[in-house]
Design a protein around this motif. Sequence first.
Motif, PDB file in Angstrom:
ATOM      1  N   GLN A  71       0.715   3.873 -16.905  1.00  0.00           N
ATOM      2  CA  GLN A  71       0.140   2.929 -17.860  1.00  0.00           C
ATOM      3  C   GLN A  71       0.803   1.562 -17.754  1.00  0.00           C
ATOM      4  O   GLN A  71       0.130   0.524 -17.809  1.00  0.00           O
ATOM      5  CB  GLN A  71       0.289   3.475 -19.281  1.00  0.00           C
ATOM      6  CG  GLN A  71      -0.550   4.698 -19.570  1.00  0.00           C
ATOM      7  CD  GLN A  71      -0.042   5.499 -20.759  1.00  0.00           C
ATOM      8  OE1 GLN A  71       0.922   5.101 -21.432  1.00  0.00           O
ATOM      9  NE2 GLN A  71      -0.667   6.626 -21.032  1.00  0.00           N
ATOM     10  N   PHE A  72       2.125   1.566 -17.588  1.00  0.00           N
ATOM     11  CA  PHE A  72       2.848   0.293 -17.503  1.00  0.00           C
ATOM     12  C   PHE A  72       2.426  -0.480 -16.267  1.00  0.00           C
ATOM     13  O   PHE A  72       2.268  -1.705 -16.310  1.00  0.00           O
ATOM     14  CB  PHE A  72       4.353   0.565 -17.485  1.00  0.00           C
ATOM     15  CG  PHE A  72       5.185  -0.650 -17.777  1.00  0.00           C
ATOM     16  CD1 PHE A  72       5.307  -1.127 -19.075  1.00  0.00           C
ATOM     17  CD2 PHE A  72       5.856  -1.324 -16.762  1.00  0.00           C
ATOM     18  CE1 PHE A  72       6.072  -2.255 -19.355  1.00  0.00           C
ATOM     19  CE2 PHE A  72       6.617  -2.444 -17.024  1.00  0.00           C
ATOM     20  CZ  PHE A  72       6.732  -2.914 -18.330  1.00  0.00           C
ATOM     21  N   LYS A  73       2.216   0.215 -15.177  1.00  0.00           N
ATOM     22  CA  LYS A  73       1.742  -0.446 -13.959  1.00  0.00           C
ATOM     23  C   LYS A  73       0.308  -0.936 -14.126  1.00  0.00           C
ATOM     24  O   LYS A  73      -0.048  -2.014 -13.635  1.00  0.00           O
ATOM     25  CB  LYS A  73       1.828   0.520 -12.776  1.00  0.00           C
ATOM     26  CG  LYS A  73       3.241   0.881 -12.362  1.00  0.00           C
ATOM     27  CD  LYS A  73       3.235   1.925 -11.251  1.00  0.00           C
ATOM     28  CE  LYS A  73       4.637   2.358 -10.872  1.00  0.00           C
ATOM     29  NZ  LYS A  73       4.620   3.432  -9.842  1.00  0.00           N
ATOM     30  N   ALA A  74      -0.516  -0.156 -14.817  1.00  0.00           N
ATOM     31  CA  ALA A  74      -1.928  -0.505 -14.975  1.00  0.00           C
ATOM     32  C   ALA A  74      -2.114  -1.809 -15.746  1.00  0.00           C
ATOM     33  O   ALA A  74      -3.048  -2.571 -15.465  1.00  0.00           O
ATOM     34  CB  ALA A  74      -2.681   0.629 -15.668  1.00  0.00           C
ATOM     35  N   ILE A  75      -1.230  -2.101 -16.711  1.00  0.00           N
ATOM     36  CA  ILE A  75      -1.352  -3.344 -17.467  1.00  0.00           C
ATOM     37  C   ILE A  75      -0.553  -4.476 -16.820  1.00  0.00           C
ATOM     38  O   ILE A  75      -0.465  -5.570 -17.368  1.00  0.00           O
ATOM     39  CB  ILE A  75      -0.917  -3.170 -18.927  1.00  0.00           C
ATOM     40  CG1 ILE A  75       0.589  -2.916 -19.037  1.00  0.00           C
ATOM     41  CG2 ILE A  75      -1.726  -2.063 -19.612  1.00  0.00           C
ATOM     42  CD1 ILE A  75       1.125  -3.049 -20.444  1.00  0.00           C
ATOM     43  N   ASN A  76       0.031  -4.204 -15.655  1.00  0.00           N
ATOM     44  CA  ASN A  76       0.866  -5.178 -14.946  1.00  0.00           C
ATOM     45  C   ASN A  76       2.087  -5.566 -15.771  1.00  0.00           C
ATOM     46  O   ASN A  76       2.535  -6.719 -15.748  1.00  0.00           O
ATOM     47  CB  ASN A  76       0.067  -6.431 -14.553  1.00  0.00           C
ATOM     48  CG  ASN A  76       0.794  -7.292 -13.532  1.00  0.00           C
ATOM     49  OD1 ASN A  76       1.693  -6.826 -12.834  1.00  0.00           O
ATOM     50  ND2 ASN A  76       0.421  -8.571 -13.456  1.00  0.00           N
ATOM     51  N   GLY A  77       2.621  -4.595 -16.513  1.00  0.00           N
ATOM     52  CA  GLY A  77       3.837  -4.835 -17.272  1.00  0.00           C
ATOM     53  C   GLY A  77       3.673  -5.907 -18.335  1.00  0.00           C
ATOM     54  O   GLY A  77       2.587  -6.138 -18.863  1.00  0.00           O
ATOM     55  N   TYR A  78       4.769  -6.585 -18.639  1.00  0.00           N
ATOM     56  CA  TYR A  78       4.777  -7.657 -19.636  1.00  0.00           C
ATOM     57  C   TYR A  78       4.562  -9.011 -18.954  1.00  0.00           C
ATOM     58  O   TYR A  78       4.850  -9.167 -17.760  1.00  0.00           O
ATOM     59  CB  TYR A  78       6.114  -7.675 -20.376  1.00  0.00           C
ATOM     60  CG  TYR A  78       6.176  -6.731 -21.563  1.00  0.00           C
ATOM     61  CD1 TYR A  78       6.392  -7.212 -22.859  1.00  0.00           C
ATOM     62  CD2 TYR A  78       6.010  -5.362 -21.391  1.00  0.00           C
ATOM     63  CE1 TYR A  78       6.448  -6.349 -23.949  1.00  0.00           C
ATOM     64  CE2 TYR A  78       6.070  -4.491 -22.476  1.00  0.00           C
ATOM     65  CZ  TYR A  78       6.282  -5.004 -23.751  1.00  0.00           C
ATOM     66  OH  TYR A  78       6.331  -4.141 -24.821  1.00  0.00           O
ATOM     67  N   PRO A  79       4.091 -10.008 -19.692  1.00  0.00           N
ATOM     68  CA  PRO A  79       3.964 -11.354 -19.118  1.00  0.00           C
ATOM     69  C   PRO A  79       5.336 -11.959 -18.856  1.00  0.00           C
ATOM     70  O   PRO A  79       6.288 -11.709 -19.606  1.00  0.00           O
ATOM     71  CB  PRO A  79       3.201 -12.126 -20.196  1.00  0.00           C
ATOM     72  CG  PRO A  79       3.556 -11.428 -21.473  1.00  0.00           C
ATOM     73  CD  PRO A  79       3.679  -9.968 -21.111  1.00  0.00           C
ATOM     74  N   ASN A  80       5.418 -12.762 -17.823  1.00  0.00           N
ATOM     75  CA  ASN A  80       6.681 -13.429 -17.482  1.00  0.00           C
ATOM     76  C   ASN A  80       6.782 -14.845 -18.038  1.00  0.00           C
ATOM     77  O   ASN A  80       7.837 -15.465 -17.942  1.00  0.00           O
ATOM     78  CB  ASN A  80       6.836 -13.500 -15.957  1.00  0.00           C
ATOM     79  CG  ASN A  80       6.994 -12.141 -15.313  1.00  0.00           C
ATOM     80  OD1 ASN A  80       7.694 -11.277 -15.831  1.00  0.00           O
ATOM     81  ND2 ASN A  80       6.326 -11.934 -14.187  1.00  0.00           N
ATOM     82  N   GLN A  81       5.691 -15.368 -18.601  1.00  0.00           N
ATOM     83  CA  GLN A  81       5.626 -16.785 -18.936  1.00  0.00           C
ATOM     84  C   GLN A  81       5.999 -17.130 -20.370  1.00  0.00           C
ATOM     85  O   GLN A  81       6.000 -18.293 -20.743  1.00  0.00           O
ATOM     86  CB  GLN A  81       4.211 -17.317 -18.637  1.00  0.00           C
ATOM     87  CG  GLN A  81       3.850 -17.328 -17.160  1.00  0.00           C
ATOM     88  CD  GLN A  81       4.686 -18.324 -16.370  1.00  0.00           C
ATOM     89  OE1 GLN A  81       5.282 -19.251 -16.925  1.00  0.00           O
ATOM     90  NE2 GLN A  81       4.723 -18.147 -15.053  1.00  0.00           N
TER      91      GLN A  81
ATOM     92  N   LYS B 153      -3.448 -10.611 -14.565  1.00  0.00           N
ATOM     93  CA  LYS B 153      -3.348  -9.754 -13.380  1.00  0.00           C
ATOM     94  C   LYS B 153      -2.366 -10.321 -12.360  1.00  0.00           C
ATOM     95  O   LYS B 153      -1.881  -9.593 -11.490  1.00  0.00           O
ATOM     96  CB  LYS B 153      -4.716  -9.571 -12.744  1.00  0.00           C
ATOM     97  CG  LYS B 153      -5.682  -8.738 -13.578  1.00  0.00           C
ATOM     98  CD  LYS B 153      -6.997  -8.508 -12.852  1.00  0.00           C
ATOM     99  CE  LYS B 153      -7.948  -7.651 -13.668  1.00  0.00           C
ATOM    100  NZ  LYS B 153      -9.244  -7.425 -12.970  1.00  0.00           N
ATOM    101  N   LYS B 154      -2.074 -11.606 -12.472  1.00  0.00           N
ATOM    102  CA  LYS B 154      -1.129 -12.243 -11.558  1.00  0.00           C
ATOM    103  C   LYS B 154       0.270 -12.322 -12.157  1.00  0.00           C
ATOM    104  O   LYS B 154       1.268 -12.257 -11.426  1.00  0.00           O
ATOM    105  CB  LYS B 154      -1.610 -13.655 -11.216  1.00  0.00           C
ATOM    106  CG  LYS B 154      -2.969 -13.713 -10.532  1.00  0.00           C
ATOM    107  CD  LYS B 154      -3.392 -15.156 -10.302  1.00  0.00           C
ATOM    108  CE  LYS B 154      -4.757 -15.243  -9.639  1.00  0.00           C
ATOM    109  NZ  LYS B 154      -5.190 -16.652  -9.456  1.00  0.00           N
ATOM    110  N   ASP B 155       0.325 -12.509 -13.447  1.00  0.00           N
ATOM    111  CA  ASP B 155       1.597 -12.750 -14.116  1.00  0.00           C
ATOM    112  C   ASP B 155       2.101 -11.475 -14.777  1.00  0.00           C
ATOM    113  O   ASP B 155       1.591 -11.063 -15.819  1.00  0.00           O
ATOM    114  CB  ASP B 155       1.426 -13.848 -15.173  1.00  0.00           C
ATOM    115  CG  ASP B 155       2.703 -14.079 -15.965  1.00  0.00           C
ATOM    116  OD1 ASP B 155       3.764 -14.204 -15.331  1.00  0.00           O
ATOM    117  OD2 ASP B 155       2.633 -14.115 -17.203  1.00  0.00           O
TER     118      ASP B 155
END
Length: 336
Positions: free
Chosen positions: A217-227, A285-287
């Motif tokens: 699940q964590f991978k599917a949401i691309n983790g947390y935002p970095n910004q 999806k990028k961040d």
Amino acid sequence: MLNGIFAKKLAIPRDMLTKKAVKQSAENHTGARQMSFMSFSLDQKDIIAKQNCPWPPHNMIGREPLNRTIYDLKTLTTVFGYMKKGHFKPKNCSSYQKIAVVVPFRDREPQLRIFLNNFIPRIYRQQLEFTIYVVEQTPGNLFNKGMLINTGFIEAMKDMKYDCIVIHDVDILAEDDRILYTCGDNPAQLSTKIQKYGYSIPFERNFGGIVIFSTEQFKAINGYPNQFFGWGREDHEVSNRIRRVHYNLSRPFHQYGHCGSVQHQKATKGTDRLEMLRISESIWKKDGLFDLFDHAYTILEKQRKPLYVWIYRDIDMKKVRQKLVSYINKGGKVHK
């Protein structure tokens, strides 16, 4: 039939049991039961190789007040002598799931000691295999909770193939050990009755405090935002990501979700957090997790202390925001 004592104590709905678990319970002399929200990770070869730890756990206490005494780490290390290099594994049975607990951290040393003193005995009684990762950011730039969490996930997965990742604020602590640190079919918020909000959640889409994901699940949401730099709104963006990939936001232990709050100096709010929330809708999806190494991934130290794995990392806000410019369309408004 469920064991009457445990059914009353944990109030497990009948529809949360899988057919496989019901069959297993009839054959298990301990009377343990397995619930559907954590059954997906159970491996048949593990069942054969080693007896499972009783489920639900037998030695739960229920709700009890937090101990806010600030003990020194040496004392805590002696008290919790079963912890080895931040890790615990039951000796006589096989844990249903392996849990990585990630604590984003900076300038909260007293709160960390209170966290360890309250969190460790509660999860220990659940007989889960777990490791605590305290991910600390260097001074200088504004605090970046999302990037620290992503860092903790990546570093944890280097150590072991965990089933679940718990994201745990250092200042919100479970008062009840019936809040089970196990993941299931959807990401879950475990802290649903938070003291500083009058033992409630501040708003319906809140997904902060104590939350848990399966690794998938964590991978599917691309983790947390970095910004998101500074306090605020990164948890809201994670809630949006959960919905974008068609998960439901689960609160399986709402009845027992009482969590005490530990006071500390207020963190600096992000001045552009609302703008980042708007931008994240198009760049999520990028961040995030899979983009982390593009942000000058700098781990200054990873040290295995007795009670937790300490990860110390630097985050350069200027470089992270330079990356953001490449994500958005020309004309996009970005605060640097």
